[in-house]
Structures are given as C-alpha cells and as structure tokens.
Design an enzyme around this catalytic site. Structure first.
Site, short mmCIF file in Angstrom:
data_model
loop_
_atom_site.label_atom_id
_atom_site.label_comp_id
_atom_site.label_asym_id
_atom_site.label_seq_id
_atom_site.Cartn_x
_atom_site.Cartn_y
_atom_site.Cartn_z
N ARG A 55 0.84 -1.20 0.00
CA ARG A 55 0.00 0.00 0.00
C ARG A 55 0.88 1.26 0.00
NH1 ARG A 55 -0.84 4.66 2.78
NH2 ARG A 55 -0.49 3.55 4.73
N ASP A 56 1.46 1.59 1.12
CA ASP A 56 2.26 2.81 1.22
C ASP A 56 3.50 2.73 0.35
OD1 ASP A 56 3.02 5.30 2.01
OD2 ASP A 56 3.24 4.85 4.12
N HIS A 96 4.14 4.28 12.73
CA HIS A 96 4.41 4.33 11.28
C HIS A 96 5.46 5.41 11.03
CE1 HIS A 96 3.11 4.02 6.97
NE2 HIS A 96 3.55 5.27 6.94
N HIS A 102 8.62 7.15 8.55
CA HIS A 102 9.36 7.33 7.31
C HIS A 102 10.79 7.73 7.67
CE1 HIS A 102 6.04 7.32 4.18
NE2 HIS A 102 5.40 7.17 5.32
N CYS A 155 4.01 9.67 0.39
CA CYS A 155 2.62 10.13 0.26
C CYS A 155 2.50 11.06 -0.94
CB CYS A 155 2.20 10.87 1.53
SG CYS A 155 0.53 11.56 1.44
N ASN A 196 9.16 4.64 3.57
CA ASN A 196 9.03 4.10 4.92
C ASN A 196 10.34 3.47 5.36
OD1 ASN A 196 5.78 3.87 5.30
ND2 ASN A 196 6.36 3.44 3.20
#
Length: 299
Positions: free
Chosen positions: A12-13, A205, A207, A238, A247
């Site tokens: 996903r990310d 979460h 980065h 993002c 990430n």
C-alpha cells in the site's frame, strides 16, 4: 526475549507514490512474497479513488487473489464510508482509517476538515465493529506537517480523546507521515496516547526521510509499541506530502530487531529477496541497505 508485530505496508504505502503502477498480478506477487516470509499482518490495498491515487487501482481484484491463510490478516486502508463498504465487500480482515491532524493536509489528502475526518473515523470504527472487523485509526502528521509546521503532542492527545469518546478503535497508529520525528517526540506521544486511550495497543508508522526512522522505531519499542509498520525495500511516500520519502525498510528493521533479541517471526533473507524483486518490478534502486551489505554474521 521480547516480541513485536511487523505490519508490512509495502503493497500500500510502498507503492502509492511510485511513478510506475504495478499490475494486479505484480501486487499479488509482492503480497505473496511477504506471506511466504512469515508476515502475519499486511496492509495490502487502499480503497481510495483511483483517479486520485492510480497506483492503488484494482484493490478488489488484488483481494480476490491474495493467498488466504488462517494466520495472515489483510488490512485495507479506508478514508470514508464508501471505502469501508468496498473493504468489507472485498473481505478484508482489518480496516485502517486515517485521520489527519492538520487542516491543510487533511483537505489535500482527504478533502475534509480535521473535525469531519474525526467524525468519519468514529462512524467507520463503529460500522467495522458491527461487521466484526478489527479497526485501526492512524493519525497522520502526528509529528509534523509539511504545510502547518510543528504539531503539538497535546493536540494529538485531543484527537485521540475524541476518537475514543466516539467509538474506540482496536488499535491506534501514530504516523510520522513526512519523516520529521525524533525519539523525544515518540516518547511524548506514547505517553499522551496511553493517557487518552488506556489499554488500546499502539502501532507506529515511520518514514526515514531525515534518517531518524529506525531510531524512532526502537524508541517506540521501548515505550511499549505492539506493532511497527515497515515497507519491503524501504519504498514509499505520500502523493500529497512534498519530499516525503520511503518508509523504514522491513528488512533493515528486522536486522535491528533480530540483533536486539526482538522476535517477529519473519524471515529477513526472504524479505531481502522480495525487495530485490520489487526494485526490478518498479525499475528503481532499492533504498534499503541490508541487501547491499548482507546480514551479520555472514552465512
């Protein structure tokens, strides 16, 4: 020896900000490689408008083809009620709903105010619970915003209090969306989150935009994190956050955890191979470092 859950967010990310959009088959391949490596929680898809984030198109098709195993839980990211309806129809095991902590980023990311985002999250959590689906609320830009600057930990506490007062999620995730956080902020946010959501597990979460992601992850572990997000190969970012790089890398994080006596049940070498495969698929160099140097001691 302690333990923590690794939540693999690469499908996903890791993919949502890449110029090259992977096919459904390639996305399923990435997820299958994570499953084969022993990952038990995978944020597999995002139920957002594909016109806004074309890399996330085909979520239902992906979910119809992922390997279903009893020990594996698939997470779908949702932003609104329509996203939740799609996620439930696709038979996800969990939903992750995002609330953005600052007004401008919330408008850019989700087209709503912070208050509207909180209200939507409360409704989604309630509906997910009624459907028997585990729910996480992620508070984006918990450490800082590219448009508004500093974000006070006390404000994050107020958001958490509103969420818990409306419909407490099963898990709260605190996200350093643009990679500005430092360990001192992790400690402050962990304390405030625990005070406003006692007993609710904390997921984090990070980065690695400013090379603080791994220090932050270890600090989160020290203050009781139950789960840490990471992305195979360190890909990610993002679409609505300027200069937000990837990430923290799953394999680099695993190396640190393994050498620190923290168990995850995930095969580090298998993730390195998955990262190499993903780099070829995306036609990009892998940001993670472990694949270059290898583990230690060398086997």
């Amino acid at each position: 020896m302690s333990a923590v859950q690794l939540v693999e967010v690469g499908p996903r990310d890791g993919l949502q900000n890449e110029k090259k959009a992977l096919s459904v088959d390639a996305k399923v391949e990435l997820i299958s490689r994570a499953v084969d490596a022993g990952v038990s929680r995978i944020e597999a898809v995002s139920f957002v408008n594909p016109k806004r984030v074309p890399q996330m198109a085909g979520a239902e098709d992906v979910m119809s083809q992922v390997p279903r195993r009893e020990e594996v839980s698939y997470i779908g990211l949702v932003l609104n009620r329509r996203g939740l309806e799609r996620a439930l129809a696709a038979d996800v095991d969990e939903v992750n709903v995002v609330v953005v902590s600052t007004e401008e980023f919330s408008q850019r990311n989700q087209g709503c105010s912070v208050a509207e985002g909180i209200s939507a999250a409360i409704d989604i959590v309630g509906d997910a619970r009624a459907a028997g689906v585990f729910s996480t609320v992620t508070i984006a830009t918990s450490f800082g915003c590219p448009f508004s600057g500093e974000v006070a930990a006390t404000w994050i506490g107020e958001i958490i209090a509103q969420l818990v007062g409306g419909a407490a999620p099963d898990e709260i995730a605190l996200a350093d969306t643009i990679g500005v956080g430092v360990p001192a902020q992790v400690r402050a946010l962990a304390e405030i989150a625990a005070a406003n959501a006692p007993g609710i597990p904390q997921r984090w979460h990070f980065h690695n935009t400013r090379n603080t992601g791994y220090a932050n992850a270890l600090t989160a572990l020290d203050v009781g994190a139950s789960a840490l997000d990471a992305s195979i190969g360190g890909f990610g970012g993002c679409p609505f956050a300027p200069a937000a790089t990837g990430n923290i890398a799953s394999e680099d994080l695993l190396y640190t955890l393994d050498r620190s006596g923290v168990t995850t049940g995930v095969d580090m070498d298998a993730l390195v191979k998955a990262a190499d495969w993903l780099g070829i698929a995306l036609e990009k160099d892998v940001p993670a470092l472990l694949g270059r140097a290898g583990g230690f001691p060398q086997r």
